[in-house]
Design an enzyme around this catalytic site. Sequence first.
Site, mmCIF file in Angstrom:
data_model
loop_
_atom_site.group_PDB
_atom_site.id
_atom_site.type_symbol
_atom_site.label_atom_id
_atom_site.label_comp_id
_atom_site.label_asym_id
_atom_site.label_seq_id
_atom_site.Cartn_x
_atom_site.Cartn_y
_atom_site.Cartn_z
ATOM 1 N N CYS A 195 -7.155 -10.025 7.573
ATOM 2 C CA CYS A 195 -5.747 -10.074 7.168
ATOM 3 C C CYS A 195 -5.082 -10.730 8.223
ATOM 4 O O CYS A 195 -5.171 -10.523 9.235
ATOM 5 C CB CYS A 195 -5.141 -8.968 6.633
ATOM 6 S SG CYS A 195 -3.643 -9.288 5.906
ATOM 7 N N CYS A 255 -2.406 -0.505 9.418
ATOM 8 C CA CYS A 255 -3.488 -0.919 8.498
ATOM 9 C C CYS A 255 -4.962 -1.374 9.450
ATOM 10 O O CYS A 255 -4.825 -2.016 10.153
ATOM 11 C CB CYS A 255 -3.097 -2.210 7.563
ATOM 12 S SG CYS A 255 -4.587 -2.806 6.455
ATOM 13 N N CYS A 266 0.701 -5.545 9.708
ATOM 14 C CA CYS A 266 1.032 -3.963 9.551
ATOM 15 C C CYS A 266 0.364 -3.046 10.338
ATOM 16 O O CYS A 266 -0.948 -3.054 10.545
ATOM 17 C CB CYS A 266 0.912 -3.706 7.850
ATOM 18 S SG CYS A 266 1.385 -4.790 6.913
ATOM 19 N N CYS A 271 -7.712 0.582 -9.369
ATOM 20 C CA CYS A 271 -6.811 -0.201 -8.714
ATOM 21 C C CYS A 271 -7.745 -1.273 -7.895
ATOM 22 O O CYS A 271 -8.549 -0.759 -7.265
ATOM 23 C CB CYS A 271 -6.113 0.671 -7.829
ATOM 24 S SG CYS A 271 -5.222 1.989 -8.568
ATOM 25 N N CYS A 286 -4.800 -1.922 -12.328
ATOM 26 C CA CYS A 286 -3.646 -2.010 -11.447
ATOM 27 C C CYS A 286 -4.180 -3.081 -10.413
ATOM 28 O O CYS A 286 -5.052 -2.920 -9.874
ATOM 29 C CB CYS A 286 -2.984 -0.752 -10.996
ATOM 30 S SG CYS A 286 -1.704 -1.015 -9.498
ATOM 31 N N ARG A 342 1.799 10.340 -7.012
ATOM 32 C CA ARG A 342 0.250 10.401 -6.752
ATOM 33 C C ARG A 342 -0.019 10.733 -5.240
ATOM 34 O O ARG A 342 0.534 9.862 -4.263
ATOM 35 C CB ARG A 342 -0.393 8.911 -6.972
ATOM 36 C CG ARG A 342 -1.901 8.692 -6.798
ATOM 37 C CD ARG A 342 -2.278 7.505 -7.147
ATOM 38 N NE ARG A 342 -1.797 6.782 -8.521
ATOM 39 C CZ ARG A 342 -1.497 5.620 -8.689
ATOM 40 N NH1 ARG A 342 -1.541 4.669 -7.673
ATOM 41 N NH2 ARG A 342 -0.824 5.293 -10.003
ATOM 42 N N CYS A 393 4.220 -0.016 -9.732
ATOM 43 C CA CYS A 393 3.718 1.146 -8.694
ATOM 44 C C CYS A 393 4.272 0.712 -7.292
ATOM 45 O O CYS A 393 3.765 -0.302 -6.785
ATOM 46 C CB CYS A 393 2.217 1.108 -8.949
ATOM 47 S SG CYS A 393 1.315 2.083 -7.852
#
Length: 402
Positions: A65, A72, A69, A109, A142, A272, A202
């Site tokens: 990526c 991550c 972040c 998901c 999702c 969740r 979400c």
Amino acid sequence: MDLLNTLVDKGLRRELPTRAEALAVLATSDDDLLDVVAAAGKVRRHWFGRRVKLNYLVNLKSGLCAEDCSYCSQRLGSKADILKYTWLKPDDASKAAAAGVAGGAKRVCLVASGRGPTDRDVDRVAGTIKAIKDQNEGVEVCACLGLLSDGQADRLREAGADAYNHNLNTSESTYGDITTTHTYADRVDTVQKAHAAGLSACSGLIAGMGETDEDLVDVVFSLRDLDPDSVPVNFLIPMEGTPLAAEWHLTPQRCLRILAMVRFVCPDVEVRIAGGREVHLRTMQPLALNLANSIFLGDYLTSEGQAGHADLEMIADAGFEVEGAGEVTLPQHRATVGGCGSHEDAGCGSHEGAGCGSHEGAGVCGSSSAATAAPAPQVDEVRRDLVSVRRRGAGTDIAPNA
């Protein structure tokens, strides 16, 4: 017990707590923890009974990526030894999803690393959604693909997606310390795009990144204003090779207080327990089911969770039951309006101070002084032995954990 009685009464009426009350929950002592859990549990059971919704992650594209972040393992510059692969084919993604559905998952998901999807990526994911829904009747899907461009949320909805996940992660004031390649406002915009397209929004947070109590309350109140249907609470998994690998600030007690605060602020929303519950809640996981009505089954994106059968045993042993495919997760007043609480009588409320809402010291009777942030807990032992890189499931030839 005035604070907890007040919070329960407000939660049962969908009346939201004040910031001072939310801070007071985080500042409660360990001696009062079971009282806090019991109080928040009354609100959870009022709106969701003893049902636990199971969700299953499929990592469609792992690693590499370009975003930075800090939390991550898939970030730009990450040295974490994770699985790296490009887009799964629809049939492979569907097979991975089927394992989760067979294990009891009601929602799948679909997650992909990256800043956001191209239009071609949206077409690719649309094909994957169709394959999953063709082969798994009644399953919810999702998507979690990063920042959305105009029109992409509508296309995902037309393709059969039921929901879109994009987490705020932390407070607006500290967001720039965690990520520099996009902004907090970018994330808010994507959640709003999902809402506008008719997708169930979400959006949640990551706790344990060195934030203060005020930061946690800020992000949960911001989520409340965005009014998603589900709020995933991630507890940072400090992966070796990431900038936050040394951040071990959480205790099981701290995690329970955070979940209780989220439940009080978002009483009728699907809360969740997401990434990191095994690492930080550990043997206290069953107690957390009194606060949250939803968990992820099995593994996460790049790390392993506890065995799927252990999740199911935990739910049963704690006196809860897995939510069936035919059951409606949200209370009727939210499910009827699609969860968008921007109009009267919807969601966690649209009146002043209300509304609820990507990727992981005073007592309960306290006065206003209870809102003072508690000092960061001292963690005596770093449990790196509990963090395992995922080597099975999507992107491998090894059977998934579900």
